[in-house]
Scaffold this active site. Sequence first.
Site: not given
Length: 237
Positions: A99, A209, A211
């Site tokens: 990002c 993202h 994660e």
Amino acid sequence: MKPRIGLTTSTGNPAEAYVAALRESGAEPVIFANDLARLDADLDGVAGVLVSGGYDVDPARYGALAHATTEVADADREAYEFALIVRARERDIPTLAICRGVQVANVAFGGSLIQHVPDVVGLGIEHERKLADGSGVKGVIAEHLVAIEPDTQLARILGTTELATSARHHQSLGHISGDLRVIARTSDGIVEAVQARWPARFWIGVQWHPESTLDEDDGKSRALFAAFVAAFVTARL
């Protein structure tokens, strides 16, 4: 020993989702202190670098005035990350940029950013979906489909050329640095992933993202983190 992965974040932010993803992949995360004086010492102590998400890049770095929606990260983080991404490249340290991280890399290598995506491509695809409290949706958004170039390391890692991902960015890559190759886009043309054009053990930047989607995309986010952590181990064999 577990490979130590250096992680950038804003001062005081524990970056819990990134830390958890790295630990699950067999790494020991080390959160950098955004101290330029320690840059080389920090890199001496890690096997890889993860440049994480966060607030916007200062548009002055690519010669633009700030958009009304732009919220710049703290100055210490900004200075540290720009130096870090360049030095890690010089030292061929495996790097995953997520990002804001991929935006930092593009600008550091001579590119620019789109400061507010809806101004350029409209709202046909939601790149920043909000909840009622104003926070961003952290899970997979089924309509946010990313098309990945088939002849790329990313496609091999994920085992697919199309991926439904998370989306929490109102900015994106604009003019692409000549040092980076675009390897994924959404159908509205927004760049969602790049890789290094120079010889690199591992260098991938993604706008989404991973994660935040470890349990939501059939193991693809886990595969990306695992490949990143394994890059150092593989290089030593």
